[in-house]
Every structure is written in C-alpha cells, then in structure tokens.
Design an enzyme around this catalytic site. Structure first.
Site, PDB file in Angstrom:
ATOM      1  CB  SER A  62      37.680  41.421  38.661  1.00  0.00           C
ATOM      2  OG  SER A  62      38.580  42.284  38.050  1.00  0.00           O
ATOM      3  CE  LYS A  65      38.468  43.367  34.811  1.00  0.00           C
ATOM      4  NZ  LYS A  65      38.506  43.934  36.138  1.00  0.00           N
ATOM      5  CE1 TYR A 187      37.626  47.193  34.019  1.00  0.00           C
ATOM      6  CE2 TYR A 187      38.354  49.013  35.391  1.00  0.00           C
ATOM      7  CZ  TYR A 187      38.383  47.673  35.079  1.00  0.00           C
ATOM      8  OH  TYR A 187      39.149  46.805  35.820  1.00  0.00           O
ATOM      9  CE1 TYR A 239      41.721  39.605  38.857  1.00  0.00           C
ATOM     10  CE2 TYR A 239      42.194  38.779  41.044  1.00  0.00           C
ATOM     11  CZ  TYR A 239      41.443  39.556  40.201  1.00  0.00           C
ATOM     12  OH  TYR A 239      40.409  40.297  40.704  1.00  0.00           O
ATOM     13  CB  VAL A 257      40.298  43.671  44.285  1.00  0.00           C
ATOM     14  CG1 VAL A 257      41.398  43.147  43.382  1.00  0.00           C
ATOM     15  CG2 VAL A 257      39.566  44.839  43.640  1.00  0.00           C
TER      16      VAL A 257
HETATM   17  N1  GLU Z   1      38.151  47.718  39.464  1.00  0.00           N
HETATM   18  C1  GLU Z   1      39.306  46.945  39.815  1.00  0.00           C
HETATM   19  C2  GLU Z   1      40.527  47.431  39.054  1.00  0.00           C
HETATM   20  O1  GLU Z   1      40.408  47.771  37.917  1.00  0.00           O
HETATM   21  C3  GLU Z   1      39.011  45.503  39.513  1.00  0.00           C
HETATM   22  C4  GLU Z   1      40.141  44.637  39.893  1.00  0.00           C
HETATM   23  C5  GLU Z   1      39.728  43.270  40.300  1.00  0.00           C
HETATM   24  O2  GLU Z   1      38.724  43.037  40.962  1.00  0.00           O
HETATM   25  O3  GLU Z   1      40.494  42.401  39.937  1.00  0.00           O
HETATM   26  O4  GLU Z   1      41.592  47.504  39.564  1.00  0.00           O
END
Ligand code: GLU
Length: 303
Positions: A62, A65, A187, A239, A257
């Site tokens: 993430s 992102k 994605y 988060y 994650v």
């Molecule tokens: N590719 C992971 C997912 O979509 C990213 C989640 C993350 O790192 O928060 O679940």
C-alpha cells in the site's frame, strides 16, 4: 544525531518479538522471514544512514498508493476530488461496507477503494500506465532499478477476492470507468513494487522537499500539492490507525502490509522502516514502535 539514535534503537528493538503476524492472505508475502528489520534515513541535504536489512528489497504494497496518487494528482490537479475524498476511513483498508454507504466514493486515496479509483484514472489518462507509473517512481528516486514483482502481483490476484468485489462494487456506482479486470491487474502490479528501505526513503524524499526532486531539482509536485499529499498521509496513511500514528509518531506516514512504513519530516528528512510482523490493523509492530521512539528521542516531529 540521527545516526546515534537509529543505531541505539535498532540494537534495542532488534531481538524483540512482537505479538502479531506476517501478512499471509497474499501467499507470496508469507514467505518472508519475520526477523527482517531495516531502517534508512535520507535528508534533503544529502545526508543518509542505514542499518540492518536496509538494502534488501521487500514488497511495498500500500505504500505505492501514495505514488500512484501523486502521479494522478500531478495530471488532474484539484479536479481529482470529484472522484474521491480526503477523510480518514476509520475502517479497514479493504472495507466494502464503506463504499456501499458512500455511494461508490472512496473516503481517501490511501485505502484500497481509493487506490482502485486512482488506477482507473491513470488508465484513462496515460497511454502506457504500467510503464509510465514505473517511470514516475524511477524518476522520483533517481534509480532505474525499480521493478514490479509479477510473481507477487500474480499471487495477490489468485486470492484477490475482496479487491475484485470492491472494484466491481465501485463500478456499479459508476465511479470506475474502465474494465474492472484491467483496473485490478494494474492495481496488483502497482502494489507489487519492490523497494529496499534505502530506495523507499530516496523515492519519497521529494515530499520532504516541497515537491521538488532533491537529486536534480525537477518539480514533481507543486509546493501546495506536496503539502496536501503530506496532509493526507498524516490523516489517512495508516488505515484506521492513523490517529494512533499521529499521536505516537507525529509525522505524515504510509504503511503497507509488506511491513514497511515511510515517514516524512517536511523540509527535513524521510525515514523508511521495515519489519514484516503486523498488528491487527495491518501495520508493522516494530516499525511503529521504532518510529515512536525515534521522534521522541530526537525530539523532532511536526508537532
Ligand atoms: N495489495 C494489498 C491489498 O490490496 C495492499 C494492502 C496494504 O498494503 O494495505 O490488500
């Protein structure tokens, strides 16, 4: 001073075993050793220091992102906010309920729904989204050795049920314009980028430098845009533990994650910490602990 504090905290935390788990819902991530621990700090005056596994590449998940958002924001400017918001989610990063209640408008770009909409935007505005996104990361970091991991992307796709559901749900509200399969493939690829702590801190340094690439002075984002990206990282980057991170660390940050956390001290430095064991919210236990102690002992945060 940084070097001393980083060194001391690294020794202190190195052998502590935290109560948490490695992300195993993506099979390929479960193969990483729980004991990995790396730290790298780079500042805007060209000083740097790393310790532990700071040169080993890991899946940034993430954290990417922020980069995909920066590329979309650079292209669209404020018009982007018709598609998503800037409010903390207060719920899990892959929540479906929130998309349902918010009529397909993600709360922010740093949760999965928001990042899916950003991927949709990039697919609409770029000729070759995969190549151009990678190029954007390489330019920001001044490093050509940045790659996707097709293996991790494939592994995530094989079990990506929630993201597939999310993307289709957003599409049902009309906030995904392209084919959901194309969005999802892109994605998963964006999430699969592998960077070391050193690469990560160097890639994000422009956000500590008012949007300017510190290696060649190119403008990646305007000063105002960089301020805003940092602000969203502060309020939404961890988060539904973003409040806790702000309270304990006091810097804009983003977690993934894969166990990495990047934190930015604007006009000063960028620090990347990696340790794969995650708490229940999906954030690295040791990286959170390290950063809390680091900003406390250096007495430097934005607050
Ligand atoms: N590719 C992971 C997912 O979509 C990213 C989640 C993350 O790192 O928060 O679940």
């Amino acid at each position: 001073m940084y070097k001393q504090v980083i060194n001391k905290l690294y020794q202190e935390l190195k052998n502590i075993k935290y109560n948490g788990e490695i992300a195993s819902y993506i099979p390929e991530l479960a193969t990483v050793s729980a004991s990995k621990f790396g730290i790298y700090l780079a500042d805007i005056s060209n000083n740097s220091f790393g310790i532990g596994d700071f040169e080993e590449k890991f899946s940034i998940q993430s954290i990417s992102k922020v980069l995909s958002f920066c590329l979309a924001y650079k292209n669209l400017g404020e018009a982007i906010w018709t598609r998503l918001g800037v409010e903390p989610s207060g719920s899990a990063f892959n929540s479906l309920i929130q998309i349902e209640t918010n009529n397909g408008i993600p709360r922010n770009p740093f949760i999965n729904s928001g990042a899916l909409v950003i991927c949709d935007i990039l697919i609409s505005i770029l000729k070759n989204p995969r190549e151009e996104f990678l190029e954007f990361c390489r330019e920001a970091s001044n490093n050509n050795k940045i790659y996707y991991s097709e293996k991790i992307a494939k592994s995530e796709k094989s079990v990506g049920y929630r993201n597939i559901a999310l993307c289709n749900l957003i599409k049902s509200f009309g906030n995904i314009k392209n084919d959901p399969n194309d969005i999802l493939d892109f994605y998963f690829l964006v999430c699969s980028i592998e960077l070391s702590c050193k690469d990560l801190a160097e890639t994000f340094l422009f956000l500590a430098n008012y949007g300017k690439n510190p290696f060649n002075n190119n403008i990646i984002l305007t000063k105002s845009q960089a301020k805003r990206v940092n602000a969203i990282m502060q309020t939404c980057g961890l988060y539904d533990e973003s409040g806790e991170f702000t309270y304990k660390v006091g810097l804009p940050g983003k977690s993934g994650v894969g166990g990495g956390i990047i934190a930015i001290n604007p006009n000063n430095y960028c620090i990347a910490v990696w340790s794969p064991v995650l708490n229940k919210k999906g954030n690295s236990c040791k990286a959170m602990d390290f950063l809390e102690k680091f900003t406390t002992e250096t007495d430097l945060s934005i607050f």
